[in-house]
Motif scaffolding. Structure first.
Motif, PDB file in Angstrom:
ATOM      1  N   PHE A 101      14.332   2.309 -46.476  1.00  0.00           N
ATOM      2  CA  PHE A 101      12.953   2.713 -46.198  1.00  0.00           C
ATOM      3  C   PHE A 101      11.964   2.172 -47.221  1.00  0.00           C
ATOM      4  CE2 PHE A 101      15.737   6.083 -44.499  1.00  0.00           C
ATOM      5  CZ  PHE A 101      15.422   5.980 -43.155  1.00  0.00           C
ATOM      6  N   ASP A 102      12.397   1.332 -48.135  1.00  0.00           N
ATOM      7  CA  ASP A 102      11.518   0.816 -49.178  1.00  0.00           C
ATOM      8  C   ASP A 102      10.633  -0.300 -48.630  1.00  0.00           C
ATOM      9  OD1 ASP A 102      12.734   2.524 -50.974  1.00  0.00           O
ATOM     10  OD2 ASP A 102      14.200   1.029 -51.621  1.00  0.00           O
ATOM     11  N   GLY A 103       9.325  -0.146 -48.781  1.00  0.00           N
ATOM     12  CA  GLY A 103       8.374  -1.162 -48.336  1.00  0.00           C
ATOM     13  C   GLY A 103       7.368  -1.449 -49.429  1.00  0.00           C
ATOM     14  N   LYS A 104       6.224  -1.967 -49.028  1.00  0.00           N
ATOM     15  CA  LYS A 104       5.232  -2.353 -50.031  1.00  0.00           C
ATOM     16  C   LYS A 104       4.263  -1.225 -50.378  1.00  0.00           C
ATOM     17  CE  LYS A 104       2.017  -4.648 -46.782  1.00  0.00           C
ATOM     18  NZ  LYS A 104       0.769  -3.944 -47.076  1.00  0.00           N
ATOM     19  N   SER A 111       9.308  -2.480 -44.451  1.00  0.00           N
ATOM     20  CA  SER A 111      10.647  -2.095 -44.893  1.00  0.00           C
ATOM     21  C   SER A 111      11.728  -2.631 -43.954  1.00  0.00           C
ATOM     22  CB  SER A 111      10.754  -0.569 -44.947  1.00  0.00           C
ATOM     23  OG  SER A 111      10.660  -0.031 -43.628  1.00  0.00           O
ATOM     24  N   THR A 112      12.979  -2.498 -44.392  1.00  0.00           N
ATOM     25  CA  THR A 112      14.102  -2.838 -43.521  1.00  0.00           C
ATOM     26  C   THR A 112      14.109  -1.946 -42.287  1.00  0.00           C
ATOM     27  OG1 THR A 112      15.434  -3.651 -45.375  1.00  0.00           O
ATOM     28  CG2 THR A 112      16.625  -2.979 -43.393  1.00  0.00           C
ATOM     29  N   ALA A 113      13.737  -0.670 -42.469  1.00  0.00           N
ATOM     30  CA  ALA A 113      13.660   0.233 -41.317  1.00  0.00           C
ATOM     31  C   ALA A 113      12.646  -0.264 -40.297  1.00  0.00           C
ATOM     32  CB  ALA A 113      13.286   1.642 -41.790  1.00  0.00           C
ATOM     33  N   GLU A 114      11.501  -0.756 -40.772  1.00  0.00           N
ATOM     34  CA  GLU A 114      10.498  -1.302 -39.854  1.00  0.00           C
ATOM     35  C   GLU A 114      11.053  -2.502 -39.098  1.00  0.00           C
ATOM     36  OE1 GLU A 114       6.252  -3.668 -40.122  1.00  0.00           O
ATOM     37  OE2 GLU A 114       6.551  -1.963 -41.473  1.00  0.00           O
ATOM     38  N   LEU A 115      11.760  -3.376 -39.802  1.00  0.00           N
ATOM     39  CA  LEU A 115      12.351  -4.533 -39.142  1.00  0.00           C
ATOM     40  C   LEU A 115      13.367  -4.098 -38.087  1.00  0.00           C
ATOM     41  CD1 LEU A 115      12.713  -7.620 -38.939  1.00  0.00           C
ATOM     42  CD2 LEU A 115      14.449  -7.430 -40.730  1.00  0.00           C
TER      43      LEU A 115
END
Length: 466
Positions: A101-104, A111-115
Protein backbone atom coordinates in the motif's frame (compact mmCIF):
# COMPACT_ATOMS: atom_id res chain seq x y z
CA UNK A 1 -3.33 2.14 -36.58
CA UNK A 2 -6.88 2.82 -35.40
CA UNK A 3 -8.38 2.07 -32.03
CA UNK A 4 -8.91 -1.55 -31.11
CA UNK A 5 -11.29 -3.05 -28.59
CA UNK A 6 -10.34 -6.47 -27.28
CA UNK A 7 -11.65 -8.60 -24.44
CA UNK A 8 -9.35 -11.40 -23.37
CA UNK A 9 -8.35 -13.72 -20.59
CA UNK A 10 -4.88 -13.10 -19.20
CA UNK A 11 -3.47 -15.31 -16.46
CA UNK A 12 -1.74 -12.87 -14.09
CA UNK A 13 -0.55 -12.28 -10.53
CA UNK A 14 1.02 -9.43 -8.60
CA UNK A 15 3.77 -10.47 -6.18
CA UNK A 16 3.86 -7.86 -3.40
CA UNK A 17 5.57 -7.37 -0.03
CA UNK A 18 4.95 -5.57 3.24
CA UNK A 19 7.98 -3.35 2.68
CA UNK A 20 11.20 -3.21 0.76
CA UNK A 21 13.57 -6.01 1.71
CA UNK A 22 10.91 -8.63 2.50
CA UNK A 23 12.24 -10.98 -0.16
CA UNK A 24 9.61 -10.39 -2.83
CA UNK A 25 12.25 -10.01 -5.55
CA UNK A 26 13.82 -13.36 -4.68
CA UNK A 27 10.36 -14.96 -4.62
CA UNK A 28 9.47 -13.33 -7.95
CA UNK A 29 12.68 -14.56 -9.56
CA UNK A 30 12.15 -18.04 -8.14
CA UNK A 31 8.59 -18.23 -9.46
CA UNK A 32 9.49 -16.83 -12.89
CA UNK A 33 12.31 -19.34 -13.40
CA UNK A 34 10.33 -22.27 -11.95
CA UNK A 35 7.35 -21.55 -14.21
CA UNK A 36 9.71 -21.21 -17.17
CA UNK A 37 11.39 -24.53 -16.39
CA UNK A 38 7.94 -26.14 -16.18
CA UNK A 39 7.34 -25.15 -19.80
CA UNK A 40 5.27 -22.03 -19.14
CA UNK A 41 5.92 -18.89 -21.16
CA UNK A 42 6.24 -16.15 -18.55
CA UNK A 43 5.73 -12.44 -19.28
CA UNK A 44 7.58 -10.52 -16.53
CA UNK A 45 6.71 -7.02 -15.35
CA UNK A 46 8.16 -4.76 -12.66
CA UNK A 47 6.16 -2.07 -10.90
CA UNK A 48 7.89 1.28 -10.64
CA UNK A 49 11.06 2.86 -11.99
CA UNK A 50 13.58 0.04 -11.85
CA UNK A 51 16.19 -1.40 -14.20
CA UNK A 52 18.12 -3.97 -12.17
CA UNK A 53 15.28 -6.07 -10.75
CA UNK A 54 13.60 -5.84 -14.16
CA UNK A 55 16.73 -7.19 -15.87
CA UNK A 56 16.93 -10.15 -13.46
CA UNK A 57 13.21 -10.84 -13.93
CA UNK A 58 13.75 -10.91 -17.68
CA UNK A 59 16.60 -13.38 -17.27
CA UNK A 60 14.53 -15.53 -14.93
CA UNK A 61 11.53 -15.59 -17.27
CA UNK A 62 13.69 -15.76 -20.41
CA UNK A 63 11.71 -12.84 -21.83
CA UNK A 64 12.23 -9.05 -21.68
CA UNK A 65 10.65 -7.33 -18.68
CA UNK A 66 8.53 -4.18 -18.96
CA UNK A 67 7.91 -1.63 -16.22
CA UNK A 68 4.43 -0.54 -15.18
CA UNK A 69 4.13 2.69 -13.23
CA UNK A 70 0.98 4.59 -12.18
CA UNK A 71 3.09 7.74 -11.67
CA UNK A 72 4.28 7.81 -15.27
CA UNK A 73 1.34 6.27 -17.04
CA UNK A 74 -2.41 6.61 -17.14
CA UNK A 75 -4.48 3.56 -16.28
CA UNK A 76 -5.34 3.16 -19.96
CA UNK A 77 -1.65 3.24 -20.94
CA UNK A 78 -0.78 0.68 -18.25
CA UNK A 79 -3.53 -1.66 -19.41
CA UNK A 80 -2.51 -1.27 -23.05
CA UNK A 81 1.17 -1.93 -22.35
CA UNK A 82 0.36 -4.92 -20.12
CA UNK A 83 -2.10 -6.38 -22.61
CA UNK A 84 0.20 -6.16 -25.61
CA UNK A 85 3.29 -7.40 -23.74
CA UNK A 86 1.32 -10.36 -22.34
CA UNK A 87 0.18 -11.68 -25.71
CA UNK A 88 1.40 -15.21 -26.46
CA UNK A 89 2.38 -15.93 -22.84
CA UNK A 90 0.91 -18.46 -20.42
CA UNK A 91 1.22 -16.36 -17.29
CA UNK A 92 2.13 -12.75 -16.49
CA UNK A 93 4.03 -12.07 -13.27
CA UNK A 94 4.16 -8.52 -11.93
CA UNK A 95 6.61 -7.77 -9.12
CA UNK A 96 5.52 -4.87 -6.94
CA UNK A 97 7.78 -2.41 -5.17
CA UNK A 98 8.08 -1.38 -1.51
CA UNK A 99 5.04 -2.28 0.57
CA UNK A 100 1.74 -3.25 -1.00
CA UNK A 101 0.00 0.00 0.00
CA UNK A 102 3.02 2.32 -0.08
CA UNK A 103 2.66 5.18 -2.57
CA UNK A 104 3.83 8.73 -3.01
CA UNK A 105 1.45 10.14 -0.38
CA UNK A 106 -0.74 9.20 2.58
CA UNK A 107 -3.48 8.09 0.17
CA UNK A 108 -1.20 5.47 -1.36
CA UNK A 109 -1.21 7.06 -4.81
CA UNK A 110 0.80 5.03 -7.34
CA UNK A 111 1.11 2.06 -4.97
CA UNK A 112 1.38 -1.61 -5.90
CA UNK A 113 -2.20 -1.97 -4.66
CA UNK A 114 -3.30 0.70 -7.14
CA UNK A 115 -1.52 -1.12 -9.95
CA UNK A 116 -3.21 -4.40 -8.96
CA UNK A 117 -6.61 -2.68 -9.16
CA UNK A 118 -5.82 -1.19 -12.57
CA UNK A 119 -4.87 -4.64 -13.85
CA UNK A 120 -7.62 -6.40 -11.87
CA UNK A 121 -4.94 -8.87 -10.83
CA UNK A 122 -4.91 -11.15 -7.77
CA UNK A 123 -2.17 -10.36 -5.25
CA UNK A 124 0.16 -12.78 -3.52
CA UNK A 125 1.86 -11.23 -0.50
CA UNK A 126 5.40 -12.24 0.51
CA UNK A 127 5.88 -11.77 4.27
CA UNK A 128 9.15 -11.77 6.18
CA UNK A 129 8.28 -13.87 9.25
CA UNK A 130 11.51 -13.33 11.15
CA UNK A 131 10.79 -13.39 14.93
CA UNK A 132 7.02 -13.45 14.36
CA UNK A 133 4.29 -16.07 14.74
CA UNK A 134 0.59 -15.32 15.41
CA UNK A 135 0.99 -11.62 14.64
CA UNK A 136 1.32 -12.55 10.98
CA UNK A 137 -2.40 -13.42 10.97
CA UNK A 138 -3.27 -9.94 12.19
CA UNK A 139 -1.11 -8.42 9.47
CA UNK A 140 -2.75 -10.54 6.77
CA UNK A 141 -6.24 -9.74 8.04
CA UNK A 142 -5.36 -6.04 8.13
CA UNK A 143 -4.15 -6.15 4.52
CA UNK A 144 -7.35 -7.90 3.42
CA UNK A 145 -9.54 -5.12 4.77
CA UNK A 146 -7.31 -2.06 4.39
CA UNK A 147 -8.36 -1.05 0.85
CA UNK A 148 -11.31 -2.03 -1.26
CA UNK A 149 -10.68 -3.62 -4.63
CA UNK A 150 -7.49 -5.46 -3.69
CA UNK A 151 -7.83 -9.22 -4.13
CA UNK A 152 -5.36 -10.72 -1.64
CA UNK A 153 -5.42 -14.26 -2.98
CA UNK A 154 -2.61 -15.86 -0.99
CA UNK A 155 0.53 -15.40 1.06
CA UNK A 156 4.05 -16.78 0.88
CA UNK A 157 5.83 -16.87 4.22
CA UNK A 158 9.49 -16.03 3.91
CA UNK A 159 12.51 -16.54 6.21
CA UNK A 160 10.84 -19.12 8.42
CA UNK A 161 13.02 -20.64 11.15
CA UNK A 162 11.98 -24.30 11.24
CA UNK A 163 9.10 -26.77 11.18
CA UNK A 164 7.62 -25.63 14.50
CA UNK A 165 7.76 -21.99 13.38
CA UNK A 166 6.15 -22.85 10.05
CA UNK A 167 3.40 -24.88 11.74
CA UNK A 168 2.39 -22.06 14.07
CA UNK A 169 2.47 -19.50 11.25
CA UNK A 170 0.30 -21.60 8.96
CA UNK A 171 -2.22 -22.54 11.65
CA UNK A 172 -2.50 -18.93 12.80
CA UNK A 173 -3.30 -17.68 9.29
CA UNK A 174 -5.73 -20.53 8.59
CA UNK A 175 -7.50 -20.00 11.94
CA UNK A 176 -7.90 -16.25 11.78
CA UNK A 177 -8.13 -15.47 8.04
CA UNK A 178 -9.51 -16.91 4.82
CA UNK A 179 -6.26 -16.29 2.93
CA UNK A 180 -4.46 -19.45 1.79
CA UNK A 181 -0.80 -20.07 2.57
CA UNK A 182 0.81 -20.88 -0.78
CA UNK A 183 4.23 -21.79 0.55
CA UNK A 184 6.76 -21.23 3.32
CA UNK A 185 10.40 -20.56 2.54
CA UNK A 186 13.21 -21.24 4.99
CA UNK A 187 15.92 -18.77 5.82
CA UNK A 188 18.72 -19.02 3.31
CA UNK A 189 22.27 -18.51 4.48
CA UNK A 190 23.34 -16.30 1.62
CA UNK A 191 21.52 -14.42 -1.09
CA UNK A 192 22.46 -16.21 -4.33
CA UNK A 193 22.38 -12.82 -6.08
CA UNK A 194 24.50 -10.37 -4.03
CA UNK A 195 23.42 -6.77 -3.50
CA UNK A 196 25.30 -3.57 -4.23
CA UNK A 197 24.64 0.14 -3.78
CA UNK A 198 21.59 0.25 -6.07
CA UNK A 199 19.97 -3.05 -5.07
CA UNK A 200 20.72 -6.42 -6.59
CA UNK A 201 24.07 -6.70 -8.31
CA UNK A 202 23.84 -6.27 -12.05
CA UNK A 203 23.99 -9.47 -14.06
CA UNK A 204 26.76 -7.72 -16.01
CA UNK A 205 28.95 -7.66 -12.89
CA UNK A 206 27.88 -10.88 -11.23
CA UNK A 207 30.92 -13.16 -11.07
CA UNK A 208 28.94 -16.40 -10.97
CA UNK A 209 26.49 -17.74 -13.52
CA UNK A 210 23.29 -15.77 -13.37
CA UNK A 211 21.35 -18.72 -14.71
CA UNK A 212 22.84 -21.04 -12.07
CA UNK A 213 21.69 -18.63 -9.34
CA UNK A 214 18.21 -18.42 -10.86
CA UNK A 215 17.98 -22.19 -11.19
CA UNK A 216 18.93 -22.50 -7.51
CA UNK A 217 16.04 -20.18 -6.65
CA UNK A 218 13.71 -22.22 -8.86
CA UNK A 219 14.82 -25.39 -7.03
CA UNK A 220 13.85 -23.67 -3.77
CA UNK A 221 10.46 -22.65 -5.16
CA UNK A 222 9.69 -26.16 -6.38
CA UNK A 223 10.58 -27.61 -2.96
CA UNK A 224 8.86 -25.11 -0.68
CA UNK A 225 6.05 -23.44 -2.67
CA UNK A 226 2.76 -24.86 -3.94
CA UNK A 227 3.41 -24.07 -7.59
CA UNK A 228 0.11 -25.55 -8.78
CA UNK A 229 -1.88 -23.45 -6.32
CA UNK A 230 0.03 -20.30 -7.29
CA UNK A 231 -0.69 -20.97 -10.96
CA UNK A 232 -4.38 -21.44 -10.13
CA UNK A 233 -4.38 -18.04 -8.43
CA UNK A 234 -3.02 -16.49 -11.63
CA UNK A 235 -5.61 -18.35 -13.69
CA UNK A 236 -8.40 -17.15 -11.37
CA UNK A 237 -7.99 -13.60 -12.64
CA UNK A 238 -11.15 -12.26 -14.26
CA UNK A 239 -11.54 -11.35 -17.91
CA UNK A 240 -9.12 -8.51 -18.56
CA UNK A 241 -11.80 -6.35 -20.14
CA UNK A 242 -11.50 -3.89 -23.01
CA UNK A 243 -8.22 -2.64 -24.42
CA UNK A 244 -8.75 0.33 -26.70
CA UNK A 245 -5.32 1.51 -27.79
CA UNK A 246 -2.01 0.20 -29.10
CA UNK A 247 1.23 0.90 -27.24
CA UNK A 248 2.31 3.42 -29.87
CA UNK A 249 -0.11 5.47 -31.93
CA UNK A 250 -0.09 5.43 -35.71
CA UNK A 251 1.73 3.20 -38.16
CA UNK A 252 5.48 2.60 -37.69
CA UNK A 253 7.50 5.12 -39.70
CA UNK A 254 9.92 3.96 -42.36
CA UNK A 255 13.50 3.72 -41.09
CA UNK A 256 15.16 6.98 -42.07
CA UNK A 257 17.92 7.55 -39.48
CA UNK A 258 20.45 5.54 -37.53
CA UNK A 259 20.60 6.17 -33.77
CA UNK A 260 23.31 4.52 -31.71
CA UNK A 261 22.74 3.48 -28.12
CA UNK A 262 25.50 2.44 -25.77
CA UNK A 263 24.66 -0.98 -24.34
CA UNK A 264 27.47 -2.70 -22.47
CA UNK A 265 28.43 -3.49 -18.89
CA UNK A 266 28.90 0.23 -18.11
CA UNK A 267 25.64 1.61 -19.56
CA UNK A 268 22.58 -0.57 -20.01
CA UNK A 269 19.66 1.15 -18.25
CA UNK A 270 17.08 1.41 -21.01
CA UNK A 271 13.36 0.80 -20.83
CA UNK A 272 12.53 -1.48 -23.77
CA UNK A 273 9.73 0.87 -24.76
CA UNK A 274 12.19 3.77 -25.16
CA UNK A 275 14.10 1.87 -27.84
CA UNK A 276 10.85 0.61 -29.36
CA UNK A 277 9.46 4.16 -29.47
CA UNK A 278 12.51 5.35 -31.40
CA UNK A 279 12.16 2.45 -33.81
CA UNK A 280 8.45 3.18 -34.23
CA UNK A 281 9.33 6.82 -35.00
CA UNK A 282 11.68 5.76 -37.80
CA UNK A 283 15.07 4.99 -36.22
CA UNK A 284 17.32 2.06 -36.89
CA UNK A 285 18.80 1.38 -33.44
CA UNK A 286 22.48 0.41 -33.44
CA UNK A 287 24.13 -1.01 -30.33
CA UNK A 288 27.60 0.41 -29.55
CA UNK A 289 30.01 0.18 -26.61
CA UNK A 290 32.26 2.36 -24.47
CA UNK A 291 34.39 -0.58 -23.37
CA UNK A 292 36.19 -1.56 -26.54
CA UNK A 293 37.80 0.48 -29.29
CA UNK A 294 35.81 -0.99 -32.16
CA UNK A 295 34.97 2.00 -34.39
CA UNK A 296 31.33 3.01 -34.32
CA UNK A 297 29.34 3.08 -37.54
CA UNK A 298 28.12 6.38 -38.95
CA UNK A 299 25.29 7.67 -36.75
CA UNK A 300 22.60 10.33 -37.00
CA UNK A 301 21.93 10.40 -33.24
CA UNK A 302 23.22 8.94 -29.99
CA UNK A 303 21.41 7.74 -26.85
CA UNK A 304 23.46 7.22 -23.66
CA UNK A 305 21.40 5.47 -20.96
CA UNK A 306 22.18 4.97 -17.32
CA UNK A 307 24.26 2.30 -15.67
CA UNK A 308 27.43 1.95 -13.64
CA UNK A 309 30.19 4.01 -15.27
CA UNK A 310 31.81 4.35 -11.83
CA UNK A 311 32.47 0.60 -11.79
CA UNK A 312 34.12 0.70 -15.22
CA UNK A 313 35.62 4.19 -15.09
CA UNK A 314 39.20 2.95 -15.65
CA UNK A 315 38.20 1.01 -18.74
CA UNK A 316 36.17 3.92 -20.10
CA UNK A 317 39.00 6.41 -19.47
CA UNK A 318 41.49 4.11 -21.19
CA UNK A 319 39.32 3.96 -24.32
CA UNK A 320 40.40 7.40 -25.51
CA UNK A 321 39.50 6.84 -29.16
CA UNK A 322 35.81 6.33 -28.33
CA UNK A 323 35.74 9.25 -25.89
CA UNK A 324 37.26 11.52 -28.52
CA UNK A 325 34.71 10.26 -31.03
CA UNK A 326 31.83 11.11 -28.68
CA UNK A 327 33.27 14.60 -28.18
CA UNK A 328 33.53 15.06 -31.95
CA UNK A 329 29.94 13.90 -32.44
CA UNK A 330 28.71 16.46 -29.91
CA UNK A 331 30.78 19.21 -31.54
CA UNK A 332 29.30 18.32 -34.92
CA UNK A 333 25.81 19.01 -33.61
CA UNK A 334 24.72 15.38 -33.59
CA UNK A 335 21.63 15.05 -31.36
CA UNK A 336 22.75 13.27 -28.19
CA UNK A 337 20.46 12.37 -25.30
CA UNK A 338 22.09 11.17 -22.05
CA UNK A 339 20.60 9.97 -18.77
CA UNK A 340 22.46 9.71 -15.45
CA UNK A 341 25.40 7.36 -16.19
CA UNK A 342 25.45 8.66 -19.75
CA UNK A 343 25.62 12.22 -18.40
CA UNK A 344 28.59 11.23 -16.23
CA UNK A 345 30.41 9.94 -19.32
CA UNK A 346 29.86 13.25 -21.14
CA UNK A 347 31.52 15.27 -18.35
CA UNK A 348 35.23 16.11 -18.09
CA UNK A 349 35.94 13.60 -15.34
CA UNK A 350 34.48 11.06 -12.95
CA UNK A 351 35.90 11.09 -9.41
CA UNK A 352 35.77 8.04 -7.18
CA UNK A 353 37.78 6.95 -4.14
CA UNK A 354 40.17 9.87 -4.47
CA UNK A 355 41.00 9.22 -8.13
CA UNK A 356 39.89 11.23 -11.15
CA UNK A 357 39.14 9.46 -14.43
CA UNK A 358 39.01 11.31 -17.75
CA UNK A 359 35.67 11.16 -19.56
CA UNK A 360 34.48 12.60 -22.91
CA UNK A 361 34.64 16.29 -21.94
CA UNK A 362 31.52 17.47 -23.75
CA UNK A 363 30.56 19.42 -20.61
CA UNK A 364 33.21 21.22 -18.47
CA UNK A 365 31.91 19.41 -15.39
CA UNK A 366 33.00 16.72 -12.96
CA UNK A 367 30.89 14.16 -11.16
CA UNK A 368 31.92 12.56 -7.88
CA UNK A 369 30.71 9.21 -6.62
CA UNK A 370 29.37 9.37 -3.05
CA UNK A 371 28.66 6.70 -0.41
CA UNK A 372 24.99 7.70 -0.13
CA UNK A 373 22.29 8.44 -2.72
CA UNK A 374 22.34 12.05 -3.98
CA UNK A 375 19.02 11.85 -5.81
CA UNK A 376 16.27 9.28 -5.31
CA UNK A 377 12.66 9.11 -6.45
CA UNK A 378 10.21 10.52 -8.96
CA UNK A 379 10.88 13.80 -10.71
CA UNK A 380 8.87 16.48 -12.44
CA UNK A 381 10.51 19.19 -14.48
CA UNK A 382 9.52 22.16 -16.61
CA UNK A 383 11.29 22.56 -19.96
CA UNK A 384 12.77 26.07 -19.93
CA UNK A 385 15.12 26.20 -22.94
CA UNK A 386 15.08 25.25 -26.60
CA UNK A 387 16.38 21.74 -27.23
CA UNK A 388 15.89 18.96 -29.79
CA UNK A 389 13.85 16.67 -27.54
CA UNK A 390 11.09 18.58 -25.71
CA UNK A 391 9.00 21.68 -26.44
CA UNK A 392 9.60 24.66 -24.15
CA UNK A 393 6.92 24.96 -21.50
CA UNK A 394 6.12 21.25 -21.38
CA UNK A 395 6.31 19.18 -18.19
CA UNK A 396 8.49 16.09 -18.02
CA UNK A 397 7.83 13.33 -15.50
CA UNK A 398 10.71 11.01 -14.75
CA UNK A 399 12.81 9.59 -11.96
CA UNK A 400 16.34 9.76 -10.57
CA UNK A 401 18.53 7.36 -8.59
CA UNK A 402 22.16 8.33 -8.42
CA UNK A 403 25.03 8.15 -5.98
CA UNK A 404 27.14 10.67 -7.85
CA UNK A 405 26.83 14.43 -7.74
CA UNK A 406 27.94 17.27 -9.96
CA UNK A 407 30.82 19.01 -8.17
CA UNK A 408 32.01 21.63 -10.67
CA UNK A 409 32.00 25.31 -9.72
CA UNK A 410 31.01 26.41 -13.21
CA UNK A 411 27.81 24.33 -13.40
CA UNK A 412 25.56 27.39 -12.82
CA UNK A 413 27.17 29.12 -15.82
CA UNK A 414 26.01 26.44 -18.26
CA UNK A 415 22.61 26.28 -19.91
CA UNK A 416 19.95 24.07 -18.39
CA UNK A 417 16.97 22.68 -20.24
CA UNK A 418 14.93 21.67 -17.18
CA UNK A 419 13.78 23.38 -13.99
CA UNK A 420 13.04 20.78 -11.32
CA UNK A 421 9.64 21.00 -9.67
CA UNK A 422 10.18 17.66 -7.92
CA UNK A 423 13.50 15.92 -7.42
CA UNK A 424 17.06 17.15 -7.10
CA UNK A 425 18.44 17.15 -10.64
CA UNK A 426 22.04 18.07 -11.43
CA UNK A 427 22.55 21.44 -9.79
CA UNK A 428 20.65 24.26 -8.05
CA UNK A 429 17.23 22.81 -8.84
CA UNK A 430 17.92 22.29 -12.52
CA UNK A 431 18.81 19.42 -14.84
CA UNK A 432 19.31 18.73 -18.52
CA UNK A 433 22.59 20.46 -19.36
CA UNK A 434 22.54 21.72 -22.96
CA UNK A 435 25.37 22.03 -25.46
CA UNK A 436 24.55 22.39 -29.16
CA UNK A 437 22.21 19.41 -29.76
CA UNK A 438 23.25 17.46 -26.65
CA UNK A 439 21.01 17.23 -23.60
CA UNK A 440 22.28 15.41 -20.50
CA UNK A 441 21.40 15.10 -16.83
CA UNK A 442 20.39 12.77 -14.03
CA UNK A 443 16.76 12.49 -15.08
CA UNK A 444 15.49 9.20 -16.53
CA UNK A 445 12.36 9.16 -18.67
CA UNK A 446 9.97 6.50 -19.93
CA UNK A 447 8.95 7.13 -23.53
CA UNK A 448 5.27 6.34 -22.92
CA UNK A 449 5.18 9.11 -20.29
CA UNK A 450 6.66 11.78 -22.59
CA UNK A 451 4.75 11.65 -25.89
CA UNK A 452 6.72 13.17 -28.73
CA UNK A 453 10.19 12.55 -27.27
CA UNK A 454 11.01 9.78 -29.73
CA UNK A 455 9.53 11.60 -32.71
CA UNK A 456 11.47 14.76 -31.89
CA UNK A 457 14.69 12.78 -31.40
CA UNK A 458 14.27 11.14 -34.81
CA UNK A 459 13.37 14.46 -36.43
CA UNK A 460 16.53 16.03 -34.99
CA UNK A 461 18.58 13.11 -36.28
CA UNK A 462 17.03 13.50 -39.72
CA UNK A 463 17.78 17.24 -39.70
CA UNK A 464 21.42 16.60 -38.77
CA UNK A 465 21.62 13.95 -41.48
CA UNK A 466 20.68 16.48 -44.13
Amino acid sequence: MGSIIVHTFLSRIVLAGLSGGTGKTIVSLALARAFSRAGKKVAPFKKGPDYIDAKWLGLAAKSPCSNLDPFFHSSEAIRSLFFHKSQGFDVSLIEGNRGLFDGKDEQGSCSTAELARVLDAPVILAIDCTKMTRTVAAIVQGCVHFEKGVNLAGVILNRTAGERHRSILKKSIETHTDVPVLGMLPKIGENPIPERHMGLMSDQEYTGSGHDALDALADMAEEWLDMDAILKVAESASDFGPVTQPIFSGQPAAKSVRIGYVHDAALWFYYPENLEALEHAGAEMVRVSLLDDTPWPELDGLYLGGGFPEVFCSEIAANSSILKHIYALAESGLPIYAECGGFMVLCDSLQIEGASHKMAGVFPLSTSFCPRPQGLGYTEAEVIAENPFYPVGSTIQGHEFHYSMCVSDNAPDLEFGLRMRRGKGSAIGHDGFLYKNTMAGYNHIHALAVPGWAERFVAAARKHQS
